[in-house]
Design an enzyme around this catalytic site. Structure first.
Site, PDB file in Angstrom:
ATOM      1  N   ASP A 198       0.864  -1.166   0.000  1.00  0.00           N
ATOM      2  CA  ASP A 198       0.000   0.000   0.000  1.00  0.00           C
ATOM      3  C   ASP A 198       0.909   1.227   0.000  1.00  0.00           C
ATOM      4  O   ASP A 198       2.096   1.148   0.287  1.00  0.00           O
ATOM      5  CB  ASP A 198      -0.935  -0.019   1.208  1.00  0.00           C
ATOM      6  CG  ASP A 198      -2.200   0.802   0.996  1.00  0.00           C
ATOM      7  OD1 ASP A 198      -2.213   1.670   0.098  1.00  0.00           O
ATOM      8  OD2 ASP A 198      -3.174   0.583   1.730  1.00  0.00           O
ATOM      9  N   TRP A 199       0.333   2.380  -0.318  1.00  0.00           N
ATOM     10  CA  TRP A 199       1.114   3.595  -0.520  1.00  0.00           C
ATOM     11  C   TRP A 199       1.686   4.093   0.814  1.00  0.00           C
ATOM     12  O   TRP A 199       0.974   4.558   1.679  1.00  0.00           O
ATOM     13  CB  TRP A 199       0.241   4.645  -1.182  1.00  0.00           C
ATOM     14  CG  TRP A 199       0.192   4.574  -2.677  1.00  0.00           C
ATOM     15  CD1 TRP A 199       0.355   5.628  -3.535  1.00  0.00           C
ATOM     16  CD2 TRP A 199      -0.007   3.426  -3.526  1.00  0.00           C
ATOM     17  NE1 TRP A 199       0.255   5.197  -4.843  1.00  0.00           N
ATOM     18  CE2 TRP A 199       0.042   3.862  -4.875  1.00  0.00           C
ATOM     19  CE3 TRP A 199      -0.218   2.074  -3.275  1.00  0.00           C
ATOM     20  CZ2 TRP A 199      -0.117   3.006  -5.954  1.00  0.00           C
ATOM     21  CZ3 TRP A 199      -0.374   1.207  -4.355  1.00  0.00           C
ATOM     22  CH2 TRP A 199      -0.314   1.669  -5.670  1.00  0.00           C
TER      23      TRP A 199
END
Length: 869
Positions: A286-287
């Site tokens: 995920d970012w």
């Protein structure tokens, strides 16, 4: 005693625990699992993709392999995430784009119904069609990987902010939603990304920066503490279906799992996802969910997104640091080859080709035609948007989903409407936002009708059909008088309206939530309560105290508390319309007027009290300034399982929904198949393969003079070639692998296959015998009413043990039946459906407890039952 994955958590999670500081020796732990399993080119469904990947990856240099595993940095390209490219072989940067209900930031693209909404349809075909349409639109914009669908959060707590992005707190229903959506997306020619892996069940404390910005003093993100049995029987279940559907990528989540970050948790990634399930695609972060470099690589992560350690810093855990790590032996050569192979195999599996890739024709950072190619540093001014219309006829599909996913919760004969004389429409949720449908970025406000939640899981509306729009048009056709008051607090106005003789009052209300980087009215992603927004409950009570024909329509992200008003005799109908997307108005009018006979079922339970659900969001840190500890002590008992176990009567049970006709259930039959005994998987993998030769000459990794340097862009090259230590400023890469890595991380020899894993020539997703059909259950459903309608028969199983839920969903169908006609419902029960996870043998077993099957229209209305021999 320290707690591990395979031990049951022994400490309590309660309201009083919110202020408790846990002693270090009581924190949950996650045992290591190394090495990271390498790809299996023999896996069913992946053979051709891996042959193509091998041909491509064998030509790559180390720098090129690193480039396709590392994102180029936040706002460094046109998409929310992009890998580096391989210009020498014609491969452009690969584009990763939100969202699970449309194309985030795009124009001339559709805004689909949420996953939770389509789950209410209990219609596999609609789930698939929605996935394929979204895939087609993403492909039309040049996207390579769709960041969806969602099975994490599953929906442990009804207040969870992103529950609506997924499907249901029931793992079986979510598994079907995942499988059908993934097949649709990938049949359209783009890679699906199943997220967020795993036990990512709340927004509070998911990132330190968000939390400290709100005044919480924590140094590490939340730890979701879960035992092995709960993980397998509940939260892993839909990811199994995703892997069996051939999903190309899986996104690891922000939070920690038993105090180990999800994107470097070797037990969950190496041991379970890649080992036990045999997942053949790639794991992306995920970012900003990556918290280390070499540690994440050997723990099973394959792609770093968006590439920088923090947005717009230009620093990366991978990039040049990963190049150093391979050269100095901290990350083994087979691991970088495995990363590249997994990425390219997923790319080829969905039919993408290097030479056939079209350019990205949209931009995430500006809606203008011209802008900066590298928006973060305002570099490369050029055309970035071509405003390509990818909508096709998907509006019709979205309207169909909106109608077929609307749940009729109550009807005392008020519906369907038939040319009513006077409609009094009340509530802000009936009309448009004064700012327009896209007036708040990422839908970060709740104004007007609610058609999607907020955050990265959103898309821009090409248009929004509001309920009032569609009701006005219907009223014109029917010569119905219609008036509306769209202010929830204008009590004098709406009371005067609904008190008029002959009024049918339609009251529209909502409840919103979303991703944690947005806070609306102190709802920090997660809902702070289960009441309706903007005094919706008071609005309903006020109107229904005056008008004896009050119809309530709820747009919401999940259940709300209806206890105070649902059983009022003046409330003649209640509908839940979920988050229907751009065709909200026409979709609800189709149901209100009987153009669509409702058959949808609520994909969650409507409890009388918040406490009835058995689990809640952790709203306050409980571990000093260390990682908050969210303990899943309720185990597998969430949503209807929790209420069933506690013998609590819900307002509307899971799977409940009414129709404009009636149905009768009869004649259940069980056919036993001879599937043979279950055999644990045995054997070994091949040794770890490598592809191509890696140059050990440090000079080959100097920043190329032909490449223009762009600030904040992530590269695989070195700024200095004096030494590997000098090439990396990160002290992690200055240590030797022996000093730094856990035992087994560099092992490249043949590995034992896990007992619950697929064989080398099997379909990924687990031991193939888990999917043997042991029984076929049939029942007869008769339409005893006067109009044609769909019915949703549901199959539930009692596994019989004291620690098992009273019933669990294990099958359903949506069947269209004419008046007076009888249809046969058929559902297969697999070995997996009847098994429990055994923490000792680390395998699935069918217990000796007696098993019973039930068939009926909801989880609490099961008129048919039969014993399994």
């Amino acid at each position: 005693m320290r707690t591990s994955f395979s031990a049951l958590l022994a400490f309590a999670c309660s309201a009083s625990a919110a202020s408790q500081n846990y002693p270090t020796n009581k924190l949950a732990t996650s045992e290591p699992h190394y090495p990271s399993p390498w790809m299996n080119p023999q896996a069913v469904g992946w053979e051709e993709a891996y042959a193509k990947a091998r041909s491509f990856v064998s030509q790559l240099t180390l720098a090129e392999k690193v480039n396709i595993t590392t994102g180029i940095g936040w706002e460094s390209g046109q998409c929310v995430g992009e890998t580096g490219s391989v210009p020498r072989l014609g491969l452009r940067q690969l584009c990763m784009q939100d969202s699970p209900l449309g194309i985030r930031f795009a124009d001339y693209a559709s805004a689909f119904s949420s996953g939770q909404t389509v789950a209410a349809s209990f219609d596999r075909g609609l789930m698939y069609s929605r996935g394929k349409a979204m895939g087609q639109e993403h492909k039309g914009k040049g996207v390579n990987v769709v960041l969806g669908p969602v099975a994490g959060p599953l929906g442990r707590a009804p207040e969870g902010g992103r529950n609506w992005e997924g499907f249901s707190p029931d793992p079986y229903l979510t598994g079907i939603g995942m499988s059908e959506t993934i097949k649709g997306i990938q049949d359209a020619g783009v890679v699906a990304c199943a997220k967020h892996f795993i036990v990512n069940e709340q927004e509070h404390f998911r990132q330190v920066g968000e939390s400290t910005g709100r005044g919480y003093n924590i140094s590490e993100t939340l730890s979701s503490n879960v035992d092995d049995k709960t993980l397998h029987e509940l939260y892993l279940w839909p990811f199994v279906d995703a892997v069996r559907a051939g999903v190309g990528s899986v996104m690891c989540s922000y939070q920690q799992i038993n105090n180990s970050y999800a994107c470097q948790n070797s037990k969950s990634l190496n041991g379970i996802l890649k080992g036990e399930l045999g997942f053949q695609g790639f794991v992306m972060s995920d970012w900003q969910a990556q918290h280390a470099g070499a540690a994440t690589a050997v723990a099973g992560m394959d792609m770093a997104m968006p590439g920088d350690t923090e947005f717009n810093t230009g620093y990366s855990f991978w990039g040049a640091n990963l190049t150093v790590a391979v050269l100095n032996g901290t990350v083994p050569e087979y691991r970088i080859d495995d990363m590249a192979m997994r990425i390219m195999a997923a790319f080829f599996k969905v039919g993408q080709t290097v030479e056939g890739l079209k350019p990205v024709n949209m931009d995430s950072w500006t809606s203008d035609t011209y802008g900066y190619l590298h928006a973060s540093v305002q570099d490369g001014y050029q055309q970035v948007n071509w405003h390509v219309d990818v909508q096709s006829d998907h509006g019709n599909l979205i309207r169909e989903i909106a109608g077929k996913s609307t749940v009729l919760l109550k009807n005392d004969g008020a519906l369907p409407l038939n040319k009513p004389k006077f409609l009094a429409v009340v509530g802000e949720d009936a009309g448009p936002s004064p700012l327009g449908p896209n007036g708040c970025p990422d839908r970060r406000c709740n104004k007007g009708t609610l058609a999607m939640g907020w955050g990265s899981g959103t898309a821009n509306f090409p248009y929004l059909s509001t309920p009032l729009d569609a009701l006005n048009q219907q009223a014109i056709n029917d010569h119905t008088r219609i008036e509306a008051v769209l202010d929830n607090y204008a009590s004098d106005a709406y009371e005067a309206l609904v008190s008029q003789e002959g009024a049918t009052a339609l009251v529209f209300v909502n409840a919103d939530s979303g991703e944690g980087f947005i806070d609306i009215d102190d709802n920090e992603g997660d809902r702070k309560n289960l009441t309706l927004w903007n005094s919706g409950d008071e609005l309903i009570k006020n109107v229904s105290s005056i008008c004896n024909n009050t119809i309530v329509i709820i747009h919401s992200v999940g259940p709300t508390l209806v206890t105070d008003w649902y059983d009022s005799p003046n409330i003649t109908a209640i509908l839940w319309a979920g988050l229907p997307g751009q065709e909200s108005g026409r979709g609800i009018v189709d149901v209100l007027y009987g153009k669509v006979n409702p058959a949808a079922r609520t994909p969650f339970t409507w409890a009388a009290k918040r406490e009835d659900y058995g689990a809640d969001v952790l709203y306050k840190p409980n571990n000093g300034n260390n990682a908050p500890q969210q303990d899943f002590t309720e185990g597998i008992f969430i949503d209807y399982r929790a209420l069933d176990k506690a013998k609590i009567k819900p307002i509307f049970e899971f799977g409940f929904g009414l129709s404009y006709t009636s149905f009768k259930y009869a004649n259940i039959k069980v056919q036993k198949n001879n599937a043979g005994p279950y055999q644990p998987t045995k054997g070994k993998t091949a040794p770890a393969p490598t592809f191509g030769k890696i140059s050990k000459n440090i000079g080959d990794y100097a920043f190329p003079s032909a490449v223009r340097y762009i600030r904040e862009f992530i590269y695989p090259y070195f700024n200095t070639t004096s030494s590997l230590k000098a090439a990396s400023a990160d002290p992690e890469y200055g240590r030797t692998a022996k000093q730094f890595l856990p035992p087994g991380a560099l092992d490249s020899g043949a590995q034992n296959l896990q007992p619950a894993a697929p064989g080398l020539s099997d379909t990924p997703g687990g031991n193939k015998q888990l999917f043997d059909e042991l029984y076929i259950v049939t029942a007869e459903i008769t339409n005893t009413g006067k109009v044609v309608g769909d019915e949703v028969p549901q199959l539930y199983v009692s596994l019989g043990g004291a620690d098992d839920p009273p019933v669990v969903l294990r099958g359903f169908d949506r069947i269209r039946i004419d008046p007076g006609q009888t249809a046969t419902f058929r559902a297969a029960l697999t070995r997996r459906d009847l098994s429990n996870w055994d923490t000792v043998s680390q395998n699935w077993v069918i217990s000796s407890h007696p098993k019973t099957v039930f068939v009926g229209p909801s989880s609490r209305n099961l008129p048919l039952k039969a014993k399994l021999s």
